[in-house]
Scaffold this motif. Structure first.
Motif, PDB file in Angstrom:
ATOM      1  N   ALA A  21       0.840  -1.200   0.000  1.00 49.06           N
ATOM      2  CA  ALA A  21       0.000   0.000   0.000  1.00 49.06           C
ATOM      3  C   ALA A  21       0.875   1.250   0.000  1.00 49.06           C
ATOM      4  O   ALA A  21       0.602   2.207  -0.733  1.00 49.06           O
ATOM      5  N   ARG A  22       1.944   1.237   0.796  1.00 49.64           N
ATOM      6  CA  ARG A  22       2.861   2.391   0.825  1.00 49.64           C
ATOM      7  C   ARG A  22       3.553   2.561  -0.527  1.00 49.64           C
ATOM      8  O   ARG A  22       3.679   3.675  -1.024  1.00 49.64           O
ATOM      9  N   ARG A  23       3.994   1.460  -1.117  1.00 48.23           N
ATOM     10  CA  ARG A  23       4.649   1.548  -2.430  1.00 48.23           C
ATOM     11  C   ARG A  23       3.682   2.074  -3.483  1.00 48.23           C
ATOM     12  O   ARG A  23       4.055   2.872  -4.333  1.00 48.23           O
ATOM     13  N   LEU A  24       2.437   1.631  -3.411  1.00 43.02           N
ATOM     14  CA  LEU A  24       1.425   2.097  -4.358  1.00 43.02           C
ATOM     15  C   LEU A  24       1.166   3.592  -4.170  1.00 43.02           C
ATOM     16  O   LEU A  24       1.056   4.341  -5.150  1.00 43.02           O
ATOM     17  N   GLN A  25       1.094   4.040  -2.921  1.00 34.41           N
ATOM     18  CA  GLN A  25       0.926   5.479  -2.647  1.00 34.41           C
ATOM     19  C   GLN A  25       2.122   6.271  -3.159  1.00 34.41           C
ATOM     20  O   GLN A  25       1.959   7.346  -3.743  1.00 34.41           O
ATOM     21  N   ASN A  26       3.326   5.739  -2.955  1.00 35.68           N
ATOM     22  CA  ASN A  26       4.524   6.414  -3.453  1.00 35.68           C
ATOM     23  C   ASN A  26       4.533   6.474  -4.977  1.00 35.68           C
ATOM     24  O   ASN A  26       4.914   7.483  -5.565  1.00 35.68           O
ATOM     25  N   LEU A  27       4.106   5.391  -5.615  1.00 33.45           N
ATOM     26  CA  LEU A  27       4.013   5.370  -7.071  1.00 33.45           C
ATOM     27  C   LEU A  27       3.017   6.416  -7.545  1.00 33.45           C
ATOM     28  O   LEU A  27       3.305   7.181  -8.475  1.00 33.45           O
ATOM     29  N   GLU A  28       1.841   6.465  -6.919  1.00 28.78           N
ATOM     30  CA  GLU A  28       0.826   7.468  -7.285  1.00 28.78           C
ATOM     31  C   GLU A  28       1.394   8.881  -7.151  1.00 28.78           C
ATOM     32  O   GLU A  28       1.169   9.731  -8.015  1.00 28.78           O
ATOM     33  N   ALA A  29       2.129   9.141  -6.085  1.00 25.02           N
ATOM     34  CA  ALA A  29       2.719  10.468  -5.889  1.00 25.02           C
ATOM     35  C   ALA A  29       3.729  10.770  -6.992  1.00 25.02           C
ATOM     36  O   ALA A  29       3.775  11.899  -7.522  1.00 25.02           O
ATOM     37  N   THR A  30       4.536   9.789  -7.360  1.00 29.40           N
ATOM     38  CA  THR A  30       5.519   9.973  -8.430  1.00 29.40           C
ATOM     39  C   THR A  30       4.818  10.243  -9.754  1.00 29.40           C
ATOM     40  O   THR A  30       5.201  11.155 -10.491  1.00 29.40           O
ATOM     41  N   LEU A  31       3.777   9.482 -10.062  1.00 30.10           N
ATOM     42  CA  LEU A  31       3.032   9.676 -11.305  1.00 30.10           C
ATOM     43  C   LEU A  31       2.314  11.024 -11.327  1.00 30.10           C
ATOM     44  O   LEU A  31       2.275  11.697 -12.359  1.00 30.10           O
ATOM     45  N   SER A  32       1.755  11.427 -10.191  1.00 23.70           N
ATOM     46  CA  SER A  32       1.022  12.702 -10.123  1.00 23.70           C
ATOM     47  C   SER A  32       1.933  13.910 -10.276  1.00 23.70           C
ATOM     48  O   SER A  32       1.487  14.976 -10.696  1.00 23.70           O
ATOM     49  N   ALA A  33       3.200  13.750  -9.944  1.00 25.96           N
ATOM     50  CA  ALA A  33       4.145  14.867 -10.008  1.00 25.96           C
ATOM     51  C   ALA A  33       4.686  15.103 -11.417  1.00 25.96           C
ATOM     52  O   ALA A  33       5.393  16.083 -11.646  1.00 25.96           O
ATOM     53  N   GLN A  34       4.354  14.225 -12.359  1.00 29.37           N
ATOM     54  CA  GLN A  34       4.884  14.320 -13.722  1.00 29.37           C
ATOM     55  C   GLN A  34       3.759  14.329 -14.742  1.00 29.37           C
ATOM     56  O   GLN A  34       2.751  13.663 -14.550  1.00 29.37           O
ATOM     57  N   ASP A  35       3.961  15.030 -15.841  1.00 30.74           N
ATOM     58  CA  ASP A  35       3.028  14.926 -16.963  1.00 30.74           C
ATOM     59  C   ASP A  35       3.343  13.698 -17.808  1.00 30.74           C
ATOM     60  O   ASP A  35       2.494  13.196 -18.517  1.00 30.74           O
ATOM     61  N   SER A  36       4.576  13.210 -17.716  1.00 30.57           N
ATOM     62  CA  SER A  36       5.018  12.066 -18.490  1.00 30.57           C
ATOM     63  C   SER A  36       5.158  10.835 -17.600  1.00 30.57           C
ATOM     64  O   SER A  36       5.952  10.841 -16.651  1.00 30.57           O
ATOM     65  N   ALA A  37       4.414   9.782 -17.917  1.00 32.04           N
ATOM     66  CA  ALA A  37       4.565   8.529 -17.180  1.00 32.04           C
ATOM     67  C   ALA A  37       5.961   7.959 -17.402  1.00 32.04           C
ATOM     68  O   ALA A  37       6.531   7.334 -16.509  1.00 32.04           O
ATOM     69  N   THR A  38       6.538   8.199 -18.578  1.00 31.57           N
ATOM     70  CA  THR A  38       7.901   7.737 -18.858  1.00 31.57           C
ATOM     71  C   THR A  38       8.879   8.366 -17.883  1.00 31.57           C
ATOM     72  O   THR A  38       9.727   7.673 -17.299  1.00 31.57           O
ATOM     73  N   ALA A  39       8.770   9.677 -17.683  1.00 30.76           N
ATOM     74  CA  ALA A  39       9.658  10.371 -16.741  1.00 30.76           C
ATOM     75  C   ALA A  39       9.432   9.863 -15.320  1.00 30.76           C
ATOM     76  O   ALA A  39      10.385   9.662 -14.563  1.00 30.76           O
ATOM     77  N   ALA A  40       8.173   9.633 -14.960  1.00 29.11           N
ATOM     78  CA  ALA A  40       7.864   9.131 -13.619  1.00 29.11           C
ATOM     79  C   ALA A  40       8.457   7.733 -13.420  1.00 29.11           C
ATOM     80  O   ALA A  40       9.023   7.437 -12.364  1.00 29.11           O
TER      81      ALA A  40
END
Length: 182
Positions: A21-40
């Motif tokens: 759950a923590r890893r998933l939340q961290n992933l969501e935060a990383t994805l939300s901080a970028q316009d590019s999923a590739t960059a995330a």
């Protein structure tokens, strides 16, 4: 005794689920901080020490899906305007982190971008980076969304718009795999 066992098993399962759950939340935060999923994903890989950020590659997967009427509406294209489809697995080193369905409007990209998408393993986000696209998240589902393979832990659906004029260039469905939680 059975009640205690059930409670103990539930607590043990909750303890195992907490890191995911923590890893998933961290992933969501990383994805939300970028316009590019590739960059995330590149940032994610670097943080997880999987591979260097430049190591994200798009491996072509078989199959094609014609754009639905809704896809054409979201991309703001008529019934006769070409829409290309790219189905890829985005990998970092040997780990496939996501499987993506990408419908894009070739006429809104440069010839060089289209050539890159058609002939290389370059992810869409990197190939189209010069458009300075802006990501509009349409949906985020914990688990497997429509069109995603078994083992999907998170599904995103997003529309990418060119920064200059706001024209939609791509509709993506991203299926993040269990490998991203390891």
């Amino acid at each position: 005794m059975n009640g205690r066992f059930a409670l103990g098993a539930a607590l043990a399962l909750a303890g195992c689920a907490a890191p995911h759950a923590r890893r998933l939340q961290n992933l969501e935060a990383t994805l939300s901080a970028q316009d590019s999923a590739t960059a995330a994903l590149a940032q994610w890989c670097a943080r997880q020490h999987i591979a260097e950020p430049a190591a994200i590659v798009a491996e072509a997967l078989p199959g094609t899906l014609a754009p639905s009427p809704e896809t054409r509406r979201l991309l703001a294209v008529g019934p006769d305007e070409p829409v290309a489809y790219r189905h890829v697995a985005l990998a970092c080193g040997r780990a496939v982190l996501s499987v993506a369905h990408n419908w894009y409007v070739p006429g809104r990209l440069t010839p060089a971008m289209n050539r890159t998408l058609e002939t290389t393993r370059t992810p869409f986000g990197k190939a189209a980076a010069d458009t300075r696209f802006i990501r509009e998240r349409l949906a985020a589902i914990e688990g497997r969304g429509e069109g995603c393979p078994a083992g999907t832990v998170l599904t995103h659906r997003a529309l990418l718009h060119r920064a200059g004029d706001g024209a939609p260039i791509s509709l993506v469905v991203e299926c993040y795999t269990r490998a991203i939680l390891r």
